[in-house]
Design a protein around this motif. Structure first.
Motif, mmCIF file in Angstrom:
data_model
loop_
_atom_site.group_PDB
_atom_site.id
_atom_site.type_symbol
_atom_site.label_atom_id
_atom_site.label_comp_id
_atom_site.label_asym_id
_atom_site.label_seq_id
_atom_site.Cartn_x
_atom_site.Cartn_y
_atom_site.Cartn_z
ATOM 1 N N ASN A 338 71.686 11.867 17.366
ATOM 2 C CA ASN A 338 72.812 12.629 18.229
ATOM 3 C C ASN A 338 72.967 11.315 18.940
ATOM 4 O O ASN A 338 73.485 9.884 19.197
ATOM 5 N N VAL A 339 74.985 11.319 18.493
ATOM 6 C CA VAL A 339 75.815 10.230 18.006
ATOM 7 C C VAL A 339 77.165 10.184 18.333
ATOM 8 O O VAL A 339 77.469 11.051 19.438
ATOM 9 N N LEU A 340 77.444 8.766 19.675
ATOM 10 C CA LEU A 340 78.043 8.676 20.654
ATOM 11 C C LEU A 340 79.466 7.931 20.069
ATOM 12 O O LEU A 340 78.701 6.508 19.995
ATOM 13 N N LEU A 341 80.374 8.784 19.475
ATOM 14 C CA LEU A 341 81.268 7.993 19.244
ATOM 15 C C LEU A 341 82.526 7.488 20.531
ATOM 16 O O LEU A 341 82.758 8.124 20.617
ATOM 17 N N VAL A 342 82.840 6.066 19.597
ATOM 18 C CA VAL A 342 83.583 5.217 21.163
ATOM 19 C C VAL A 342 84.990 5.767 19.705
ATOM 20 O O VAL A 342 84.902 4.988 18.846
ATOM 21 N N ASP A 343 86.158 6.019 20.745
ATOM 22 C CA ASP A 343 87.471 5.315 20.170
ATOM 23 C C ASP A 343 88.307 4.691 21.405
ATOM 24 O O ASP A 343 87.315 4.892 22.875
ATOM 25 N N ASP A 344 89.037 3.919 20.702
ATOM 26 C CA ASP A 344 89.575 3.039 21.875
ATOM 27 C C ASP A 344 91.213 4.569 22.549
ATOM 28 O O ASP A 344 91.186 4.335 23.824
ATOM 29 N N GLU A 354 88.687 14.187 11.431
ATOM 30 C CA GLU A 354 87.712 13.868 10.019
ATOM 31 C C GLU A 354 86.544 13.387 10.511
ATOM 32 O O GLU A 354 85.970 13.685 9.830
ATOM 33 N N ILE A 355 86.974 12.585 11.330
ATOM 34 C CA ILE A 355 85.974 11.137 11.641
ATOM 35 C C ILE A 355 84.167 12.134 12.357
ATOM 36 O O ILE A 355 83.408 11.789 12.198
ATOM 37 N N VAL A 356 84.820 13.010 12.730
ATOM 38 C CA VAL A 356 83.980 13.935 13.381
ATOM 39 C C VAL A 356 83.505 15.094 12.006
ATOM 40 O O VAL A 356 82.172 14.958 11.972
ATOM 41 N N ALA A 357 83.558 15.630 11.630
ATOM 42 C CA ALA A 357 83.718 15.943 9.928
ATOM 43 C C ALA A 357 82.812 15.296 8.894
ATOM 44 O O ALA A 357 81.624 15.572 8.723
ATOM 45 N N MET A 358 82.984 13.874 9.526
ATOM 46 C CA MET A 358 82.198 13.371 8.517
ATOM 47 C C MET A 358 80.737 13.303 9.063
ATOM 48 O O MET A 358 80.088 13.096 7.950
ATOM 49 N N CYS A 359 80.608 13.041 10.203
ATOM 50 C CA CYS A 359 79.114 12.968 11.286
ATOM 51 C C CYS A 359 78.541 13.954 10.795
ATOM 52 O O CYS A 359 77.119 13.994 10.676
ATOM 53 N N ARG A 360 79.175 15.055 11.134
ATOM 54 C CA ARG A 360 78.759 16.584 10.772
ATOM 55 C C ARG A 360 77.877 16.415 9.114
ATOM 56 O O ARG A 360 77.419 16.905 8.274
ATOM 57 N N GLU A 361 78.737 15.977 8.296
ATOM 58 C CA GLU A 361 78.365 15.991 6.898
ATOM 59 C C GLU A 361 77.362 15.569 6.369
ATOM 60 O O GLU A 361 76.297 15.702 5.560
ATOM 61 N N LEU A 362 77.438 14.427 7.568
ATOM 62 C CA LEU A 362 75.943 13.280 6.987
ATOM 63 C C LEU A 362 74.767 13.708 7.787
ATOM 64 O O LEU A 362 73.974 12.753 7.977
ATOM 65 N N GLY A 363 74.861 14.545 8.013
ATOM 66 C CA GLY A 363 73.460 15.170 8.922
ATOM 67 C C GLY A 363 73.404 15.295 10.602
ATOM 68 O O GLY A 363 72.279 15.195 10.738
ATOM 69 N N ALA A 364 74.247 14.667 11.059
ATOM 70 C CA ALA A 364 74.322 14.044 12.773
ATOM 71 C C ALA A 364 74.241 15.527 13.567
ATOM 72 O O ALA A 364 74.366 16.628 13.285
ATOM 73 N N HIS A 365 72.591 15.610 14.555
ATOM 74 C CA HIS A 365 72.571 16.605 14.968
ATOM 75 C C HIS A 365 73.132 17.070 15.629
ATOM 76 O O HIS A 365 74.017 18.227 16.252
#
Length: 481
Positions: A338-344, A354-365
């Protein structure tokens, strides 16, 4: 040191024995200003500029500094945007009888200043003449601006808009007759060159260094309460800069602290495994969030340092195509977590999607997103390229709709009051800000719905693509001719 403020074009003008030496072109500073070109720039005074195209096309003609030969010879560089440029252009043609060669509001401002100086009718202008000309600029030009200019055989000038929206600082090095001065958008430029930061140029203030090296300052009576751009502290400025007395780095630490407190309050039931910053502006806040929430902090993305800042790239297609070349993920930091992405901040949404899509592709829950700034829902009219409300992803959406739009399981934003206090806690004298992109309150008071509609038509991505095509055709025709 100011490359992060613009990567479209660069230029330098120097002064030597009453003559200017100018070189400018499209590209980064290192591309435009090579050793051979620099060797031709004679003299011990000069001004430089990096272009970030908020208006106009990307041709070399729009690169700064700009030059006019009357009166005296003036070179001029400007950061910001004028909100009443249409009416000024008309008066520059019809009343001042001056010609404009580009669509840049910087050239408009230069001609307003030059005309005001002409009316002083001085064989050689004094500091009083120059300050009077700047006062006329303040009277005629509305919006956000910081300016550096050089008058041949006279001296170097810097001045800031009446609200202090765009940043400007000055410093010195040496003593006595050998004392030198420097004016810049950010303090880092002074620091690396060995200059001591004297202070910020105040709203409506002019700083003039004459040909003999003497410093003169003038404070306009037209000035208002200082209201610097809040987005400078969120994204535009370097973390090692000090703007209007506030350390940008400490402000971003405070943003992380306050955002962590909000996450703890509102997402107490959400299990999070790791905090991952979206490089690189958000790192300072992300590290503080991880510390406060007692979560692992991981650099989940490696940034390609040879791809520029996507936010200030001209056009959505270019921004989108650059994201996956700019950021490459480390798979082990995402799989099953379970990833918490932080953006400014989240502006157009191009990067975060694009970044959320990359996280999904890499198997983030699960993928959660937090922003160190509130939702950007209104256009910026003072010199940051977000003029079209239709291109702002958060505009007109609820938080749940926005989360779905970017593909995240949840999204949380900084509160505006918390963002302001992140800065005022560092510098208590800062009490007012330009917060227009977050709340639609434009400090200059002259921005109407009609103006915003016109601006959107002129400066949305479709209009920019049309300008770029026209500019490309013109360059090709010129090459063949």
């Amino acid at each position: 040191m100011l490359q992060h403020r613009g990567q479209d074009a660069a230029g330098i003008a120097t002064s030597f024995e009453d003559r200017f030496y100018l070189h400018k072109g499209n590209g980064l500073v290192t591309d435009v200003c090579d050793a051979g070109n620099m060797a031709k720039l004679l003299g011990n005074a000069g001004i430089g500029h990096v272009r970030y195209p908020t208006a106009g096309c990307g041709s070399v003609a729009e690169a700064q500094p700009f030059y006019v030969n009357s009166p005296y010879g003036i070179v001029f560089a400007h950061n910001g945007n004028l909100t009443n440029v249409a009416e000024i252009v008309e008066s520059v043609f019809e009343r001042d009888l001056r010609h404009l060669n580009t669509t840049s509001d910087s050239e408009v401002m230069l001609n307003v200043f030059a005309h005001a100086l002409t009316l002083r009718r001085a064989a050689k202008p004094t500091s009083e003449d120059i300050f009077a000309a700047v006062e006329e600029v303040h009277r005629r030009c509305k919006g956000g601006y910081s300016v550096v200019a050089m008058i041949s055989g006279v001296g170097l000038l810097g001045f800031r808009d009446l609200y202090g929206i765009r940043p400007l600082v000055f410093g010195s090095r040496g003593e006595g007759a050998a004392k030198e001065y420097m004016i810049a958008s950010e303090s880092v430029a002074l620091q690396v060159a060995g200059f001591h930061l004297e202070r910020d140029v105040q709203p409506g203030e002019s700083v003039f260094i004459d040909i003999h090296g003497q410093l003169h300052t003038f404070q306009s009576k037209l000035a208002h309460e200082k209201s610097p751009c809040l987005f400078e502290y969120v994204y535009l400025a370097r973390p090692d800069s000090v703007l209007d007395g506030a350390s940008v780095y400490q402000c971003r630490i405070n943003m992380g602290i306050k955002l962590a407190e909000k996450i703890r309050r509102e997402w107490a039931d959400i299990p999070l495994d790791v905090v991952v910053p979206i490089p690189s502006t958000s790192r300072t806040a992300a590290l503080e969030i991880a510390t406060r929430l007692n979560l692992p902090y991981r650099e989940g993305f490696v940034r390609n340092r040879y791809v520029g800042r996507t936010f200030i790239m001209p056009g959505q297609a270019q921004r989108k195509s650059s994201i996956r070349r700019k950021l490459n993920p480390i798979p082990q930091e995402f799989a099953g977590k379970n990833v918490l992405l932080v953006d400014d901040s989240i502006v157009r949404g191009t990067t975060i999607k694009e970044i959320v899509a990359m996280c999904r592709e890499l198997g983030a829950h699960r993928v959660y997103v937090c922003s160190a700034a509130p939702p950007v829902i209104y256009p910026n009219v003072y010199g940051i390229d977000m003029p079209a409300r239709s291109e702002l992803i958060a505009s007109g959406k609820t938080i749940d709709q926005l989360a779905k739009d970017i593909g995240a399981d949840g999204i949380i934003f900084q509160d505006l009051d918390d963002l302001k206090s992140s800065i005022t806690e560092v510098c208590p004298s800062l009490t007012h800000f330009d917060t227009s992109v977050f709340d639609g309150t434009y400090v200059t008071g002259d921005v109407t719905a009609t103006y915003l509609e016109t601006l959107e038509k002129q400066r949305n991505d479709l209009a920019k693509r049309t300008e770029d095509v026209a500019s490309h055709i013109t360059r090709n025709l010129s090459a063949h001719l």
